[in-house]
Design a protein around this motif. Structure first.
Motif, mmCIF file in Angstrom:
data_model
loop_
_atom_site.group_PDB
_atom_site.id
_atom_site.type_symbol
_atom_site.label_atom_id
_atom_site.label_comp_id
_atom_site.label_asym_id
_atom_site.label_seq_id
_atom_site.Cartn_x
_atom_site.Cartn_y
_atom_site.Cartn_z
ATOM 1 N N ILE A 1 8.114 -21.545 -53.598
ATOM 2 C CA ILE A 1 7.505 -22.871 -53.506
ATOM 3 C C ILE A 1 8.575 -23.949 -53.658
ATOM 4 O O ILE A 1 8.590 -24.942 -52.926
ATOM 5 C CB ILE A 1 6.416 -23.034 -54.587
ATOM 6 N N ALA A 2 9.489 -23.743 -54.597
ATOM 7 C CA ALA A 2 10.571 -24.706 -54.784
ATOM 8 C C ALA A 2 11.478 -24.770 -53.562
ATOM 9 O O ALA A 2 11.979 -25.834 -53.200
ATOM 10 C CB ALA A 2 11.383 -24.342 -56.029
ATOM 11 N N ARG A 3 11.675 -23.622 -52.908
ATOM 12 C CA ARG A 3 12.585 -23.578 -51.757
ATOM 13 C C ARG A 3 11.935 -24.113 -50.487
ATOM 14 O O ARG A 3 12.526 -24.923 -49.759
ATOM 15 C CB ARG A 3 13.040 -22.138 -51.513
ATOM 16 N N ALA A 4 10.698 -23.681 -50.205
ATOM 17 C CA ALA A 4 10.090 -23.966 -48.910
ATOM 18 C C ALA A 4 8.962 -24.980 -48.963
ATOM 19 O O ALA A 4 8.582 -25.523 -47.931
ATOM 20 C CB ALA A 4 9.559 -22.656 -48.306
ATOM 21 N N GLY A 5 8.415 -25.246 -50.152
ATOM 22 C CA GLY A 5 7.238 -26.101 -50.231
ATOM 23 C C GLY A 5 5.966 -25.327 -49.923
ATOM 24 O O GLY A 5 5.997 -24.113 -49.704
#
Length: 256
Positions: free
Chosen positions: A71-75
């Motif tokens: 989630i932090a990397r790709a949203g």
């Protein structure tokens, strides 16, 4: 002689019994069943059928960590369950079995990262209780997972699915703050009719703005100042719920 024969016969019988016990395979003991995951933990992660301390629990933790990182990397919009499964080292069917949709997976991840697992503080003073809550909030928000998820929420709040997730979790996130403030009202530290949610928004909103928009310090001195401003203002009646002003009477037709 009869007594000797009787004793000898008894010895033979006992020897045979011992021999039978030595060759009869003992039934293996089954290990005790794993303790079920406590209800609070199951609700927090959304895991279905996970067992405390067993492989299922390890899988849940691995997936939660992997999902937070993804989630932090790709949203949210670009998040793929396949990527979460690969990062967690499990098959994607394992993820889908516990969290059938991406929204459920993200909701469980938000709970696992954001939710405060400790009971609300009860120091006897609303100011000290709020200080403890805001310190916990900053501690979670400052972790890599907390930072990534907070940035995702700020950037994608316009996405309907993200907005729905935030609304669903709002009451859970605010519950300990409301409890602390309600106790303050009951003790007479805050006036009756105080808008509790407004106080929470002022504290959390200010801290969130400094953390993720201004990138300003949020040390303990700053946190104390934020809490003091809010508490002192509320004690003076600054957060009392006010009735909306009466609607203006309609103007006569000739004045329109």
């Amino acid at each position: 002689m009869d007594r000797a024969a009787s004793i000898g016969g008894a010895v033979v019988v006992e020897w045979r019994a011992l021999a039978m016990r030595s060759v009869t395979p003992s039934t293996p003991r089954e290990p005790p069943p794993a303790e079920p995951v406590p209800e609070a933990e199951r609700r927090r992660t959304g895991a279905r059928g996970a067992r405390h301390g067993g492989r299922s629990e390890r899988v849940v933790r691995a997936v939660m960590h992997a999902a937070a990182a993804e989630i932090a990397r790709a949203g949210y919009a670009a998040l793929r369950v396949e990527d979460v499964a690969a990062r967690a080292g499990v098959n994607k069917t394992t993820v889908y079995r516990r969290w059938p949709t991406k929204a459920e997976l993200v909701r469980a991840t938000l709970r696992s990262v954001v939710e405060d697992r400790d009971p609300p503080p009860d120091t006897g003073a609303v100011r000290l209780d709020l200080l403890e809550l805001v310190r916990r909030f900053v501690a979670v928000a400052s972790t890599p997972e907390g930072q990534g998820i907070s940035r995702m929420l700020l950037a994608e709040l316009h996405v309907p699915e993200v907005d729905a997730l935030v609304r669903t979790l709002r009451d859970e996130r605010l519950a300990p703050w409301r409890e602390v403030l309600a106790r303050g009202v009951a003790r007479g530290e805050l006036p009756p009719g105080t808008d509790l949610d407004l106080l929470v928004e002022m504290i959390r909103g200010t801290v969130t703005n400094r953390l993720f928009r201004l990138h300003a310090p949020v040390d303990d001195g700053v946190l104390e100042s934020i809490v003091d401003v809010v508490v002192l203002g509320a004690k003076g009646g600054g957060a009392l719920r006010r009735a909306p002003p009466p609607a203006a009477p309609p103007r006569p037709p000739h004045q329109r």
